[in-house]
Design a protein around this motif. Sequence first.
Motif, PDB file in Angstrom:
ATOM      1  N   ARG A 185      16.644  22.854  15.894  1.00 51.81           N
ATOM      2  CA  ARG A 185      16.398  23.286  17.264  1.00 51.81           C
ATOM      3  C   ARG A 185      15.571  24.565  17.323  1.00 51.81           C
ATOM      4  O   ARG A 185      14.830  24.798  18.277  1.00 51.81           O
ATOM      5  N   ASN A 186      15.738  25.414  16.329  1.00 53.67           N
ATOM      6  CA  ASN A 186      15.060  26.704  16.345  1.00 53.67           C
ATOM      7  C   ASN A 186      13.824  26.674  15.452  1.00 53.67           C
ATOM      8  O   ASN A 186      13.934  26.477  14.244  1.00 53.67           O
ATOM      9  N   GLN A 187      12.672  26.854  16.056  1.00 53.09           N
ATOM     10  CA  GLN A 187      11.405  26.900  15.333  1.00 53.09           C
ATOM     11  C   GLN A 187      10.655  28.131  15.822  1.00 53.09           C
ATOM     12  O   GLN A 187      10.035  28.121  16.875  1.00 53.09           O
ATOM     13  N   ILE A 188      10.733  29.208  15.038  1.00 53.49           N
ATOM     14  CA  ILE A 188      10.209  30.498  15.459  1.00 53.49           C
ATOM     15  C   ILE A 188       9.014  30.878  14.584  1.00 53.49           C
ATOM     16  O   ILE A 188       9.103  30.882  13.359  1.00 53.49           O
ATOM     17  N   ILE A 189       7.905  31.214  15.224  1.00 51.08           N
ATOM     18  CA  ILE A 189       6.688  31.576  14.495  1.00 51.08           C
ATOM     19  C   ILE A 189       6.759  33.033  14.044  1.00 51.08           C
ATOM     20  O   ILE A 189       7.190  33.913  14.790  1.00 51.08           O
ATOM     21  N   GLY A 190       6.355  33.287  12.818  1.00 45.69           N
ATOM     22  CA  GLY A 190       6.309  34.645  12.289  1.00 45.69           C
ATOM     23  C   GLY A 190       5.217  34.793  11.249  1.00 45.69           C
ATOM     24  O   GLY A 190       4.639  33.805  10.787  1.00 45.69           O
ATOM     25  N   LYS A 191       4.928  36.039  10.891  1.00 47.46           N
ATOM     26  CA  LYS A 191       3.914  36.325   9.875  1.00 47.46           C
ATOM     27  C   LYS A 191       4.602  36.880   8.624  1.00 47.46           C
ATOM     28  O   LYS A 191       5.476  37.744   8.717  1.00 47.46           O
ATOM     29  N   ILE A 192       4.211  36.364   7.480  1.00 40.91           N
ATOM     30  CA  ILE A 192       4.791  36.845   6.220  1.00 40.91           C
ATOM     31  C   ILE A 192       4.300  38.270   5.942  1.00 40.91           C
ATOM     32  O   ILE A 192       3.092  38.514   5.876  1.00 40.91           O
ATOM     33  N   VAL A 193       5.236  39.192   5.788  1.00 40.01           N
ATOM     34  CA  VAL A 193       4.879  40.587   5.492  1.00 40.01           C
ATOM     35  C   VAL A 193       5.298  40.996   4.081  1.00 40.01           C
ATOM     36  O   VAL A 193       4.862  42.022   3.575  1.00 40.01           O
ATOM     37  N   ASP A 194       6.135  40.174   3.438  1.00 39.79           N
ATOM     38  CA  ASP A 194       6.538  40.504   2.074  1.00 39.79           C
ATOM     39  C   ASP A 194       7.074  39.261   1.374  1.00 39.79           C
ATOM     40  O   ASP A 194       7.735  38.418   1.998  1.00 39.79           O
ATOM     41  N   ILE A 195       6.763  39.129   0.094  1.00 40.82           N
ATOM     42  CA  ILE A 195       7.284  38.051  -0.747  1.00 40.82           C
ATOM     43  C   ILE A 195       7.847  38.690  -2.008  1.00 40.82           C
ATOM     44  O   ILE A 195       7.115  39.316  -2.779  1.00 40.82           O
ATOM     45  N   ASN A 196       9.145  38.549  -2.202  1.00 37.70           N
ATOM     46  CA  ASN A 196       9.810  39.123  -3.373  1.00 37.70           C
ATOM     47  C   ASN A 196      10.288  37.982  -4.270  1.00 37.70           C
ATOM     48  O   ASN A 196      11.229  37.262  -3.933  1.00 37.70           O
ATOM     49  N   LEU A 197       9.621  37.809  -5.395  1.00 36.77           N
ATOM     50  CA  LEU A 197       9.909  36.694  -6.285  1.00 36.77           C
ATOM     51  C   LEU A 197      11.017  37.042  -7.269  1.00 36.77           C
ATOM     52  O   LEU A 197      10.973  38.091  -7.925  1.00 36.77           O
ATOM     53  N   GLY A 198      12.021  36.167  -7.373  1.00 34.89           N
ATOM     54  CA  GLY A 198      13.082  36.312  -8.350  1.00 34.89           C
ATOM     55  C   GLY A 198      12.905  35.310  -9.465  1.00 34.89           C
ATOM     56  O   GLY A 198      11.847  34.694  -9.607  1.00 34.89           O
ATOM     57  N   SER A 199      13.924  35.094 -10.267  1.00 39.91           N
ATOM     58  CA  SER A 199      13.820  34.156 -11.383  1.00 39.91           C
ATOM     59  C   SER A 199      13.900  32.707 -10.914  1.00 39.91           C
ATOM     60  O   SER A 199      13.314  31.814 -11.535  1.00 39.91           O
ATOM     61  N   VAL A 200      14.629  32.459  -9.829  1.00 37.29           N
ATOM     62  CA  VAL A 200      14.793  31.100  -9.305  1.00 37.29           C
ATOM     63  C   VAL A 200      14.333  31.005  -7.851  1.00 37.29           C
ATOM     64  O   VAL A 200      13.631  30.085  -7.456  1.00 37.29           O
ATOM     65  N   ASN A 201      14.751  31.997  -7.034  1.00 37.49           N
ATOM     66  CA  ASN A 201      14.452  31.988  -5.611  1.00 37.49           C
ATOM     67  C   ASN A 201      13.482  33.099  -5.236  1.00 37.49           C
ATOM     68  O   ASN A 201      13.210  34.006  -6.028  1.00 37.49           O
ATOM     69  N   ALA A 202      12.994  33.018  -4.021  1.00 39.27           N
ATOM     70  CA  ALA A 202      12.107  34.052  -3.487  1.00 39.27           C
ATOM     71  C   ALA A 202      12.629  34.497  -2.131  1.00 39.27           C
ATOM     72  O   ALA A 202      13.164  33.694  -1.364  1.00 39.27           O
ATOM     73  N   GLN A 203      12.460  35.790  -1.856  1.00 49.11           N
ATOM     74  CA  GLN A 203      12.841  36.329  -0.556  1.00 49.11           C
ATOM     75  C   GLN A 203      11.574  36.510   0.267  1.00 49.11           C
ATOM     76  O   GLN A 203      10.672  37.256  -0.110  1.00 49.11           O
ATOM     77  N   ILE A 204      11.519  35.810   1.406  1.00 49.97           N
ATOM     78  CA  ILE A 204      10.350  35.859   2.275  1.00 49.97           C
ATOM     79  C   ILE A 204      10.702  36.658   3.528  1.00 49.97           C
ATOM     80  O   ILE A 204      11.633  36.302   4.257  1.00 49.97           O
ATOM     81  N   SER A 205       9.972  37.736   3.784  1.00 50.91           N
ATOM     82  CA  SER A 205      10.209  38.561   4.967  1.00 50.91           C
ATOM     83  C   SER A 205       9.152  38.241   6.023  1.00 50.91           C
ATOM     84  O   SER A 205       7.945  38.266   5.737  1.00 50.91           O
ATOM     85  N   LEU A 206       9.623  37.928   7.229  1.00 51.58           N
ATOM     86  CA  LEU A 206       8.737  37.570   8.325  1.00 51.58           C
ATOM     87  C   LEU A 206       8.805  38.612   9.436  1.00 51.58           C
ATOM     88  O   LEU A 206       9.860  39.181   9.704  1.00 51.58           O
ATOM     89  N   GLU A 207       7.680  38.817  10.104  1.00 53.89           N
ATOM     90  CA  GLU A 207       7.639  39.647  11.309  1.00 53.89           C
ATOM     91  C   GLU A 207       7.379  38.724  12.490  1.00 53.89           C
ATOM     92  O   GLU A 207       6.384  37.984  12.501  1.00 53.89           O
ATOM     93  N   LEU A 208       8.256  38.760  13.496  1.00 49.60           N
ATOM     94  CA  LEU A 208       8.133  37.900  14.664  1.00 49.60           C
ATOM     95  C   LEU A 208       7.227  38.544  15.713  1.00 49.60           C
ATOM     96  O   LEU A 208       6.825  39.701  15.593  1.00 49.60           O
ATOM     97  N   LYS A 209       6.926  37.780  16.776  1.00 46.43           N
ATOM     98  CA  LYS A 209       6.065  38.290  17.840  1.00 46.43           C
ATOM     99  C   LYS A 209       6.658  39.512  18.513  1.00 46.43           C
ATOM    100  O   LYS A 209       5.935  40.361  19.031  1.00 46.43           O
TER     101      LYS A 209
END
Length: 260
Positions: free
Chosen positions: A127-151
Amino acid sequence: MSISANLTLELFNKPFLLEKRIDLLIAIKKFGSINKAAKEVPLSYKAAWEAIEDMNNLSNTPIVIKETGGTGGGGTKLTEYGENLLNTYLILKEEQKKFLENLNRITDINSGTLKTIRRLSMQLSARNQIIGKIVDINLGSVNAQISLELKNDKKLVSIITLNSVENLDLKIGDEVVALIKSSNVLISTDTNIKISARNSLRGKIESINKGDVNSEVIIDILNGDKVVTVLTTNSLEDLGLEVGLEVDAIIKASDIMIGK
């Protein structure tokens, strides 16, 4: 081999904005002179004016006008409508570019197969589809943390796999969609609550659809962004939720999917 396409806008079933004409408008904006703009494209002076007259005749509002007088003896410029039209075309062109990049990525033209073409028309249940811009990508050994900035300048953090980052070709500055199931959104009326969830979006309850067992709550988090959550009607009543109340929409980073 790759997929490509030109972008043409039509008006009254006639070509209106073609890429050559867009180049001409960009050059007119840059130089303020039809003569210099024609050389930049390049087009003959006559062909440039014919293109402008054709666009102006098709449009209800002029796109390009002549200016007379002044120290430079006059010139040519885009109208406010022409400026807006040019900006809109460039946005559409960028979206077309993203679409074609995605099409090239998920298909295999060289082998003659379109094995994943259904993804382009896939309907999503989130139900929730929110547009954002990627401001940071933090790569780990298995997963990645993606930081978004919204409108609305608020931030969202998503945890996805490294494979997902690679498959989506995610980069800082990309515009993406955060996908969140309504059942994964919690509501809190306590602004001082300490939680492990990475995301807390402050907003005001816009509407409540109350059912016998479950209820739907829509939270306005500003700038046109809304968050939908579904909770039990008992929880709705226990929390004293009502339209106009300020609440926090709480979402775990692992519950946010990324679409591009």
